[in-house]
Enzyme design. Structure first.
Site, PDB file in Angstrom:
ATOM      1  N   GLY A  18      33.403  58.812  60.667  1.00 28.47           N
ATOM      2  CA  GLY A  18      32.069  58.586  60.112  1.00 28.47           C
ATOM      3  C   GLY A  18      30.960  58.727  61.141  1.00 28.47           C
ATOM      4  O   GLY A  18      29.841  59.129  60.804  1.00 28.47           O
ATOM      5  N   HIS A  28      27.349  41.755  53.704  1.00 32.38           N
ATOM      6  CA  HIS A  28      27.269  42.213  52.313  1.00 32.38           C
ATOM      7  C   HIS A  28      26.053  41.652  51.590  1.00 32.38           C
ATOM      8  O   HIS A  28      25.500  42.312  50.705  1.00 32.38           O
ATOM      9  CB  HIS A  28      28.585  41.900  51.585  1.00 32.38           C
ATOM     10  N   SER A  60      32.259  46.829  51.339  1.00 31.83           N
ATOM     11  CA  SER A  60      30.969  47.537  51.286  1.00 31.83           C
ATOM     12  C   SER A  60      31.022  48.740  50.343  1.00 31.83           C
ATOM     13  O   SER A  60      30.091  48.971  49.567  1.00 31.83           O
ATOM     14  CB  SER A  60      30.548  47.984  52.682  1.00 31.83           C
ATOM     15  N   GLU A  90      36.410  57.045  55.843  1.00 35.27           N
ATOM     16  CA  GLU A  90      37.419  56.067  56.272  1.00 35.27           C
ATOM     17  C   GLU A  90      38.521  56.830  56.988  1.00 35.27           C
ATOM     18  O   GLU A  90      39.073  57.783  56.446  1.00 35.27           O
ATOM     19  CB  GLU A  90      37.976  55.270  55.081  1.00 35.27           C
ATOM     20  N   HIS A 112      32.019  53.616  57.796  1.00 43.92           N
ATOM     21  CA  HIS A 112      33.303  52.930  58.000  1.00 43.92           C
ATOM     22  C   HIS A 112      33.589  52.118  56.734  1.00 43.92           C
ATOM     23  O   HIS A 112      33.307  50.917  56.667  1.00 43.92           O
ATOM     24  CB  HIS A 112      33.225  52.008  59.218  1.00 43.92           C
ATOM     25  N   ASP A 151      29.425  50.350  60.280  1.00 45.10           N
ATOM     26  CA  ASP A 151      30.155  49.084  60.356  1.00 45.10           C
ATOM     27  C   ASP A 151      31.539  49.254  60.999  1.00 45.10           C
ATOM     28  O   ASP A 151      32.566  49.035  60.350  1.00 45.10           O
ATOM     29  CB  ASP A 151      30.287  48.530  58.918  1.00 45.10           C
TER      30      ASP A 151
HETATM   31  N1  SAM Z   1      32.544  48.464  55.826  1.00 43.84           N
HETATM   32  C1  SAM Z   1      33.701  47.725  55.365  1.00 43.84           C
HETATM   33  C2  SAM Z   1      33.210  46.543  54.563  1.00 43.84           C
HETATM   34  O1  SAM Z   1      32.135  46.016  54.864  1.00 43.84           O
HETATM   35  O2  SAM Z   1      33.887  46.156  53.609  1.00 43.84           O
HETATM   36  C3  SAM Z   1      34.570  47.264  56.490  1.00 43.84           C
HETATM   37  C4  SAM Z   1      34.856  48.286  57.508  1.00 43.84           C
HETATM   38  S1  SAM Z   1      35.891  47.778  58.822  1.00 43.84           S
HETATM   39  C5  SAM Z   1      34.892  46.746  59.773  1.00 43.84           C
HETATM   40  C6  SAM Z   1      35.938  49.258  59.770  1.00 43.84           C
HETATM   41  C7  SAM Z   1      36.737  50.372  59.080  1.00 43.84           C
HETATM   42  O3  SAM Z   1      36.459  51.591  59.740  1.00 43.84           O
HETATM   43  C8  SAM Z   1      38.235  50.200  59.129  1.00 43.84           C
HETATM   44  O4  SAM Z   1      38.756  50.309  57.825  1.00 43.84           O
HETATM   45  C9  SAM Z   1      38.736  51.335  60.020  1.00 43.84           C
HETATM   46  O5  SAM Z   1      39.981  51.853  59.609  1.00 43.84           O
HETATM   47  C10 SAM Z   1      37.648  52.359  59.847  1.00 43.84           C
HETATM   48  N2  SAM Z   1      37.411  53.270  60.984  1.00 43.84           N
HETATM   49  C11 SAM Z   1      37.628  53.061  62.297  1.00 43.84           C
HETATM   50  N3  SAM Z   1      37.091  54.057  63.023  1.00 43.84           N
HETATM   51  C12 SAM Z   1      36.508  54.912  62.130  1.00 43.84           C
HETATM   52  C13 SAM Z   1      35.749  56.109  62.256  1.00 43.84           C
HETATM   53  N4  SAM Z   1      35.466  56.618  63.457  1.00 43.84           N
HETATM   54  N5  SAM Z   1      35.292  56.703  61.132  1.00 43.84           N
HETATM   55  C14 SAM Z   1      35.557  56.185  59.906  1.00 43.84           C
HETATM   56  N6  SAM Z   1      36.267  55.047  59.731  1.00 43.84           N
HETATM   57  C15 SAM Z   1      36.723  54.409  60.824  1.00 43.84           C
END
Ligand code: SAM
Length: 297
Positions: A158, A19, A106, A124, A42, A178
């Site tokens: 995503g 971040h 994020s 998401e 993500h 991410d």
């Molecule tokens: N980017 C966020 C942050 O920095 O606060 C944290 C994201 S976390 C590491 C990954 C997220 O991606 C999770 O909430 C998960 O449910 C979601 N996720 C997993 N596979 C995904 C996909 N193919 N497309 C979108 N979201 C996905």
């Protein structure tokens, strides 16, 4: 596939590195007035409560944002600009600077820094986190009177959805990739998503978060990113933070950010930030940082 909830990890040392890098990159891109397209492939759940059952179970924020804030408050010292800016964005959600309870992920940071003509696209996939994200965004927009801003939230993949938005008409954009990497396929999907994104928008700024682990896929990802950037002649920056010895039982010890087409001065900002993070978050002799850039600030 849906076992991962970012609430368990919100505000940990990996989030701190991610971040700070994200916020610094946005600030530097905002030095030019041309509107930006911002994409979070993500997005997670938005705003996290560090006193909910997820955060209380893992206690990971104690090795991240809570440790950083305690260090900062106790020492009463001046901090590098990138850290100060990050702490201020977090404190906006908290009544007391001594006690951080709410942590912006994020998507929330993107939202907080969005300018009137910037566009935000969030993905998401999780069936429980998606409605939380929707709710947080709506609440924030209403509270800040931002209802007219161009924000889209998609309950979809995503990795696959990213390319549909590229290139942005203004030819200026930033994308955060991410994933959690709980699914080993994510290592492959990151590279595929980048390949198709760069074909459409080679001058975009791409930030990829990666865990530093001993397994083969994790070890290979930075090598693949490096080979990819070298082959495509893309400038990049790599920032890593390790807070403790890597053992099988003590959780994630280190992670990195890979920035393709880093804006000018990002390297300088991180040069100031990383030693401070090592000092504030380092738990043992293995604590370390690494910064490498193919560009010179
Ligand atoms: N980017 C966020 C942050 O920095 O606060 C944290 C994201 S976390 C590491 C990954 C997220 O991606 C999770 O909430 C998960 O449910 C979601 N996720 C997993 N596979 C995904 C996909 N193919 N497309 C979108 N979201 C996905």
């Amino acid at each position: 596939m849906f076992s991962y909830r970012h609430g368990f990890h919100a505000g940990n040392h990996a989030d701190v590195l991610k971040h700070i890098t994200l916020l610094a990159t946005i600030r530097l891109l905002h030095k030019k007035p041309t509107p930006l397209l911002l994409i979070d492939t993500h997005a997670g759940a938005g705003l996290y409560d560090l006193e909910d059952r997820f955060a209380m179970t893992s206690q990971e924020a104690h090795e991240g944002i809570l440790a950083l804030n305690t260090y900062y408050q106790n020492k009463n010292i001046s901090v590098p600009q990138g850290i100060d800016d990050y702490l201020q964005e977090i404190l906006r959600h908290n009544l007391s600077k001594e006690q951080i309870r709410y942590y912006p992920g994020s998507s929330q940071l993107f939202l907080q820094t969005l300018r009137q003509d910037d566009k935000l696209r969030l993905f998401e996939l999780h069936p429980s986190d998606f409605p939380l994200l929707q709710k947080d965004i709506k609440h924030y927009q209403q509270s800040q009177n931002l209802a007219r801003q161009d924000i889209q939230i998609q309950h979809s993949n995503g990795f696959n959805g990213l390319k549909a938005f590229l290139p942005p008409p203004t030819r200026r954009g930033l994308c955060l990739i991410d994933p959690s990497y709980e699914d080993q396929q994510d290592y492959l999907f990151v590279m595929r998503a980048l390949e198709s994104a760069i074909k459409r928008f080679a001058t975009g700024v791409y930030l990829v978060w990666y865990p530093i682990l001993t397994n083969k896929n994790a070890q290979n990802l930075p090598k693949k990113l490096q080979a990819f950037c070298t082959e495509k002649n893309l400038p990049y920056l790599q920032a890593e933070l390790q807070i403790k010895q890597m053992t099988t039982s003590s959780g994630l010890a280190a992670s990195g950010m890979w920035v393709i087409n880093p804006p000018w001065q990002l390297q300088q900002m991180l040069e100031d930030v990383l030693p401070f993070l090592k000092e504030a978050l380092g738990l043992d002799q293995a604590a370390n940082t690494r910064l490498f850039s193919t560009t010179e600030d």
